[in-house]
Design an enzyme around this catalytic site. Structure first.
Site, PDB file in Angstrom:
ATOM      1  N   LYS A 151     -44.613  83.400 -69.470  1.00 55.96           N
ATOM      2  CA  LYS A 151     -43.521  84.105 -68.756  1.00 55.96           C
ATOM      3  C   LYS A 151     -43.878  85.589 -68.607  1.00 55.96           C
ATOM      4  O   LYS A 151     -43.619  86.194 -67.563  1.00 55.96           O
ATOM      5  CB  LYS A 151     -42.201  83.991 -69.535  1.00 55.96           C
ATOM      6  CG  LYS A 151     -41.534  82.614 -69.490  1.00 55.96           C
ATOM      7  CD  LYS A 151     -40.316  82.634 -70.423  1.00 55.96           C
ATOM      8  CE  LYS A 151     -39.727  81.269 -70.683  1.00 55.96           C
ATOM      9  NZ  LYS A 151     -38.792  80.830 -69.656  1.00 55.96           N
ATOM     10  N   SER A 172     -39.621  92.052 -82.520  1.00 56.31           N
ATOM     11  CA  SER A 172     -38.170  92.059 -82.310  1.00 56.31           C
ATOM     12  C   SER A 172     -37.539  93.221 -83.057  1.00 56.31           C
ATOM     13  O   SER A 172     -38.077  93.696 -84.051  1.00 56.31           O
ATOM     14  CB  SER A 172     -37.565  90.758 -82.820  1.00 56.31           C
ATOM     15  OG  SER A 172     -37.943  89.704 -81.972  1.00 56.31           O
ATOM     16  N   CYS A 202     -42.907  91.396 -85.554  1.00 58.37           N
ATOM     17  CA  CYS A 202     -44.255  90.943 -85.187  1.00 58.37           C
ATOM     18  C   CYS A 202     -45.149  92.074 -84.691  1.00 58.37           C
ATOM     19  O   CYS A 202     -46.307  91.849 -84.339  1.00 58.37           O
ATOM     20  CB  CYS A 202     -44.180  89.873 -84.107  1.00 58.37           C
ATOM     21  SG  CYS A 202     -43.139  88.500 -84.572  1.00 58.37           S
ATOM     22  N   GLU A 221     -43.939  90.454 -91.901  1.00 57.97           N
ATOM     23  CA  GLU A 221     -42.477  90.439 -92.017  1.00 57.97           C
ATOM     24  C   GLU A 221     -42.071  89.320 -92.963  1.00 57.97           C
ATOM     25  O   GLU A 221     -40.949  88.826 -92.915  1.00 57.97           O
ATOM     26  CB  GLU A 221     -41.825  90.295 -90.646  1.00 57.97           C
ATOM     27  CG  GLU A 221     -42.324  89.122 -89.828  1.00 57.97           C
ATOM     28  CD  GLU A 221     -41.653  89.041 -88.468  1.00 57.97           C
ATOM     29  OE1 GLU A 221     -40.419  89.008 -88.415  1.00 57.97           O
ATOM     30  OE2 GLU A 221     -42.386  89.006 -87.460  1.00 57.97           O
ATOM     31  N   HIS A 225     -48.444  88.725 -77.301  1.00 60.87           N
ATOM     32  CA  HIS A 225     -47.829  88.180 -78.503  1.00 60.87           C
ATOM     33  C   HIS A 225     -47.291  86.804 -78.103  1.00 60.87           C
ATOM     34  O   HIS A 225     -46.583  86.681 -77.109  1.00 60.87           O
ATOM     35  CB  HIS A 225     -46.691  89.085 -78.983  1.00 60.87           C
ATOM     36  CG  HIS A 225     -45.823  88.435 -80.008  1.00 60.87           C
ATOM     37  ND1 HIS A 225     -46.336  87.892 -81.158  1.00 60.87           N
ATOM     38  CD2 HIS A 225     -44.485  88.185 -80.041  1.00 60.87           C
ATOM     39  CE1 HIS A 225     -45.359  87.353 -81.869  1.00 60.87           C
ATOM     40  NE2 HIS A 225     -44.221  87.522 -81.213  1.00 60.87           N
ATOM     41  N   SER A 238     -33.688  87.397 -77.391  1.00 66.08           N
ATOM     42  CA  SER A 238     -35.069  87.746 -77.768  1.00 66.08           C
ATOM     43  C   SER A 238     -36.016  87.558 -76.581  1.00 66.08           C
ATOM     44  O   SER A 238     -36.929  88.356 -76.387  1.00 66.08           O
ATOM     45  CB  SER A 238     -35.519  86.940 -78.991  1.00 66.08           C
ATOM     46  OG  SER A 238     -35.804  85.596 -78.665  1.00 66.08           O
ATOM     47  N   THR A 264     -40.630  76.661 -82.976  1.00 65.49           N
ATOM     48  CA  THR A 264     -41.449  77.870 -82.823  1.00 65.49           C
ATOM     49  C   THR A 264     -41.828  78.455 -84.180  1.00 65.49           C
ATOM     50  O   THR A 264     -42.076  79.651 -84.293  1.00 65.49           O
ATOM     51  CB  THR A 264     -40.729  78.938 -81.942  1.00 65.49           C
ATOM     52  OG1 THR A 264     -39.533  79.353 -82.614  1.00 65.49           O
ATOM     53  CG2 THR A 264     -40.370  78.386 -80.585  1.00 65.49           C
ATOM     54  N   ASN A 296     -46.296  80.001 -84.252  1.00 58.16           N
ATOM     55  CA  ASN A 296     -46.101  81.449 -84.340  1.00 58.16           C
ATOM     56  C   ASN A 296     -46.620  81.960 -85.675  1.00 58.16           C
ATOM     57  O   ASN A 296     -46.219  81.466 -86.732  1.00 58.16           O
ATOM     58  CB  ASN A 296     -44.608  81.797 -84.191  1.00 58.16           C
ATOM     59  CG  ASN A 296     -44.390  83.278 -83.890  1.00 58.16           C
ATOM     60  OD1 ASN A 296     -45.343  84.070 -83.878  1.00 58.16           O
ATOM     61  ND2 ASN A 296     -43.146  83.649 -83.638  1.00 58.16           N
TER      62      ASN A 296
HETATM   63  N1  CAA Z   1     -39.532  68.723 -70.222  1.00 58.64           N
HETATM   64  C1  CAA Z   1     -40.120  69.896 -69.934  1.00 58.64           C
HETATM   65  N2  CAA Z   1     -39.537  71.114 -70.219  1.00 58.64           N
HETATM   66  C2  CAA Z   1     -38.338  71.111 -70.827  1.00 58.64           C
HETATM   67  C3  CAA Z   1     -37.668  69.919 -71.148  1.00 58.64           C
HETATM   68  C4  CAA Z   1     -38.304  68.668 -70.820  1.00 58.64           C
HETATM   69  N3  CAA Z   1     -37.727  67.492 -71.094  1.00 58.64           N
HETATM   70  N4  CAA Z   1     -36.498  70.232 -71.741  1.00 58.64           N
HETATM   71  C5  CAA Z   1     -36.432  71.594 -71.780  1.00 58.64           C
HETATM   72  N5  CAA Z   1     -37.539  72.115 -71.223  1.00 58.64           N
HETATM   73  C6  CAA Z   1     -37.903  73.523 -71.076  1.00 58.64           C
HETATM   74  C7  CAA Z   1     -36.758  74.403 -70.621  1.00 58.64           C
HETATM   75  O1  CAA Z   1     -36.587  74.350 -69.232  1.00 58.64           O
HETATM   76  C8  CAA Z   1     -37.246  75.754 -71.116  1.00 58.64           C
HETATM   77  O2  CAA Z   1     -38.245  76.245 -70.252  1.00 58.64           O
HETATM   78  P1  CAA Z   1     -38.043  77.680 -69.512  1.00 58.64           P
HETATM   79  O3  CAA Z   1     -37.807  78.678 -70.607  1.00 58.64           O
HETATM   80  O4  CAA Z   1     -39.318  77.893 -68.792  1.00 58.64           O
HETATM   81  O5  CAA Z   1     -36.840  77.509 -68.652  1.00 58.64           O
HETATM   82  C9  CAA Z   1     -37.956  75.421 -72.418  1.00 58.64           C
HETATM   83  O6  CAA Z   1     -38.228  74.020 -72.373  1.00 58.64           O
HETATM   84  C10 CAA Z   1     -37.138  75.723 -73.659  1.00 58.64           C
HETATM   85  O7  CAA Z   1     -35.901  75.104 -73.498  1.00 58.64           O
HETATM   86  P2  CAA Z   1     -34.551  75.821 -73.984  1.00 58.64           P
HETATM   87  O8  CAA Z   1     -34.500  77.210 -73.432  1.00 58.64           O
HETATM   88  O9  CAA Z   1     -33.408  74.904 -73.736  1.00 58.64           O
HETATM   89  O10 CAA Z   1     -34.881  75.865 -75.547  1.00 58.64           O
HETATM   90  P3  CAA Z   1     -33.956  76.201 -76.766  1.00 58.64           P
HETATM   91  O11 CAA Z   1     -32.738  76.946 -76.346  1.00 58.64           O
HETATM   92  O12 CAA Z   1     -33.787  74.949 -77.538  1.00 58.64           O
HETATM   93  O13 CAA Z   1     -34.884  77.165 -77.664  1.00 58.64           O
HETATM   94  C11 CAA Z   1     -35.964  79.279 -77.999  1.00 58.64           C
HETATM   95  C12 CAA Z   1     -35.921  77.991 -77.163  1.00 58.64           C
HETATM   96  C13 CAA Z   1     -34.801  80.169 -77.615  1.00 58.64           C
HETATM   97  C14 CAA Z   1     -37.291  79.966 -77.710  1.00 58.64           C
HETATM   98  C15 CAA Z   1     -35.876  78.925 -79.504  1.00 58.64           C
HETATM   99  O14 CAA Z   1     -36.936  78.086 -79.867  1.00 58.64           O
HETATM  100  C16 CAA Z   1     -35.882  80.150 -80.397  1.00 58.64           C
HETATM  101  O15 CAA Z   1     -34.871  80.777 -80.639  1.00 58.64           O
HETATM  102  N6  CAA Z   1     -37.089  80.552 -80.948  1.00 58.64           N
HETATM  103  C17 CAA Z   1     -37.233  81.719 -81.809  1.00 58.64           C
HETATM  104  C18 CAA Z   1     -37.152  83.029 -81.062  1.00 58.64           C
HETATM  105  C19 CAA Z   1     -38.364  83.342 -80.224  1.00 58.64           C
HETATM  106  O16 CAA Z   1     -39.439  82.807 -80.408  1.00 58.64           O
HETATM  107  N7  CAA Z   1     -38.203  84.273 -79.274  1.00 58.64           N
HETATM  108  C20 CAA Z   1     -39.293  84.730 -78.456  1.00 58.64           C
HETATM  109  C21 CAA Z   1     -39.164  86.183 -78.074  1.00 58.64           C
HETATM  110  S1  CAA Z   1     -38.920  87.186 -79.543  1.00 58.64           S
HETATM  111  C22 CAA Z   1     -40.483  87.427 -80.183  1.00 58.64           C
HETATM  112  O17 CAA Z   1     -41.442  87.271 -79.504  1.00 58.64           O
HETATM  113  C23 CAA Z   1     -40.608  87.835 -81.612  1.00 58.64           C
HETATM  114  C24 CAA Z   1     -40.935  86.629 -82.426  1.00 58.64           C
HETATM  115  O18 CAA Z   1     -42.104  86.323 -82.658  1.00 58.64           O
HETATM  116  C25 CAA Z   1     -39.842  85.829 -82.939  1.00 58.64           C
END
Ligand code: CAA
Length: 389
Positions: free
Chosen positions: A243, A309, A112, A80, A234, A202, A153, A276
């Site tokens: 998860k 996605s 992906c 991609e 993945h 996502s 990521t 990733n």
């Molecule tokens: N100590 C330990 N853990 C902590 C922490 C701390 N001090 N602070 C936060 N965390 C944990 C949170 O509790 C959370 O864990 P859980 O999900 O188990 O609850 C984790 O860290 C992440 O925290 P947030 O949810 O607050 O993180 P964020 O909102 O800043 O971003 C994300 C996370 C949404 C994945 C972001 O990085 C993102 O958008 N990434 C790109 C999209 C992606 O990868 N999506 C995955 C599914 S889509 C897919 O698979 C296709 C692909 O390849 C893209």
């Protein structure tokens, strides 16, 4: 029809530079535990300007022998991170590797997921042409942008998979469950080189599709979690796979849960150190599992969850071949990851912004890192030029 076909050989490539996630967290004012534990990433590969999907793919496939190259009838590239709207990256890779000319070379796209489609298309061909082989390459650069929520990521890398009859590593069971659902969880319009993402959506979609295809797979095959020794996911970041695993383990015995968690930890090791790699991520976790797990044996069934996605997902499985251990080189893979150079957050930011020109101007490049056997030599006459050293 029931001919045994599958993965004969497989390897990966990641760029020669990485940033430590604890340093990135510090620079962003975030608790390092969020990246290391919450996201589950320790290091993030950073590609220099001399590496694109073509060179990373060719570097990953550098294991091919002359005999393999004479037997390959198809080069299928899942990506991609395309470098051209018309010409397929597979054509460049076919040329760089010196594969025999009477071959099909095509690029496939669905976020992906596409390398999984390539794998099944390739295996269908090998079933009807058992003397011939197919090369599948998954190659990507994950870019969300500096200081974005997706930044932790990111990553870059490629996996090359040689498909053949009577494979050395694993048979691929043709039974499979897949689905398509039009969702805007992650996409990249033509005018930007950075992905757009609705992060929370996502996560939900990854899990929703997993539940759907897993239920369908079980209903159609009669198999249950107990039939699987391990499951690979993945891994957009390793916590996402965990998860997913937790979803599948609902209702499983404590003993089964412990064993699946231990195998999952083996499967996430390389992604933790690379980040990733989009299309190659599921297959990188398979390589990590085969290298790092203890106790796997021939005949074991490995579940595979592929997610792209947009969205398309698939659940299928592999059966480890008699000689699977002989085909893997754990020491070489670890040495490869260890020879990469750690860079500062400042240098990562500079490399992130150092991109090939998009206005038609020309430039000449020299590869710096020793791992860059194939590299982008420059742009001239609106054409990317590649070299091998
Ligand atoms: N100590 C330990 N853990 C902590 C922490 C701390 N001090 N602070 C936060 N965390 C944990 C949170 O509790 C959370 O864990 P859980 O999900 O188990 O609850 C984790 O860290 C992440 O925290 P947030 O949810 O607050 O993180 P964020 O909102 O800043 O971003 C994300 C996370 C949404 C994945 C972001 O990085 C993102 O958008 N990434 C790109 C999209 C992606 O990868 N999506 C995955 C599914 S889509 C897919 O698979 C296709 C692909 O390849 C893209």
């Amino acid at each position: 029809q029931n001919l045994a076909v599958g993965i004969d050989k497989m390897d990966f490539y990641a760029p020669g530079y990485f940033v430590d996630m604890a340093n990135l967290a510090q620079a962003r004012g975030v608790d390092p535990k969020k990246f290391n534990e919450g996201i589950g990433q320790d290091q993030m590969a950073v590609p220099p300007i001399t590496q694109d999907i073509v060179t990373m793919g060719a570097n990953a496939a550098d294991f091919l022998t002359e005999e393999d190259k004479a037997a390959i009838d198809m080069v299928l590239v899942g990506t991609e991170s395309g470098i051209d709207q018309s010409k397929s990256s597979a054509v460049y890779i076919h040329h760089l590797l010196g594969i025999q000319p009477f071959a099909r070379s095509v690029e496939l796209k669905e976020a992906c997921y596409s390398a999984t489609a390539a794998l099944h298309l390739g295996l269908d061909y090998v079933r009807t042409h058992p003397e011939r082989k197919v090369l599948v390459v998954a190659s990507d650069i994950a870019r969300y942008g500096l200081e974005t929520s997706g930044e932790a990521t990111q990553g870059a890398g490629a996996v090359a998979i040689l498909l053949a009859a009577n494979p050395r590593l694993a048979l691929v069971d043709p039974d499979s469950a897949f689905m398509t659902e039009d969702v805007m969880d992650f996409w990249r319009p033509n005018y930007t080189d950075k992905a757009m993402v609705d992060g929370k959506l996502s996560l939900r979609q990854y899990t929703h599709v997993l539940e759907q295809v897993w239920d369908k797979y079980q209903a159609e095959t009669g198999l249950t979690l107990d039939d699987f020794e391990a499951v690979c996911f993945h891994l957009p970041y390793t916590k996402m796979g965990l998860k997913g695993l937790r979803r599948l383990m609902k209702g499983a015995s404590d003993e089964k849960k412990d064993s699946l968690r231990t195998y999952f930890e083996a499967s996430e090791q390389y992604s933790r150190r690379i980040g990733n790699v989009y299309t190659g991520s599921l297959y990188l976790s398979l390589i990590s599992l085969l290298d790092q797990a203890e106790g796997l044996k021939a005949g074991d069934r490995i579940g595979m969850y592929s997610y792209g996605s947009g969205s398309v997902g698939e659940f299928f499985s592999l059966i480890l071949a008699d000689d699977f251990q002989a085909g893997q080189d754990k020491a070489a893979h670890e040495a490869f990851l260890d020879q990469r150079e750690e860079i500062s957050v400042d240098r990562y930011e500079a490399l992130f912004n150092d991109v090939l020109p998009t206005d038609g101007s020309e430039l000449t490049l020299t590869a710096e890192h020793p791992s860059e056997t194939y590299y982008v030599q420059g742009i001239a006459d609106h054409q990317r030029h590649y070299a091998k050293r």
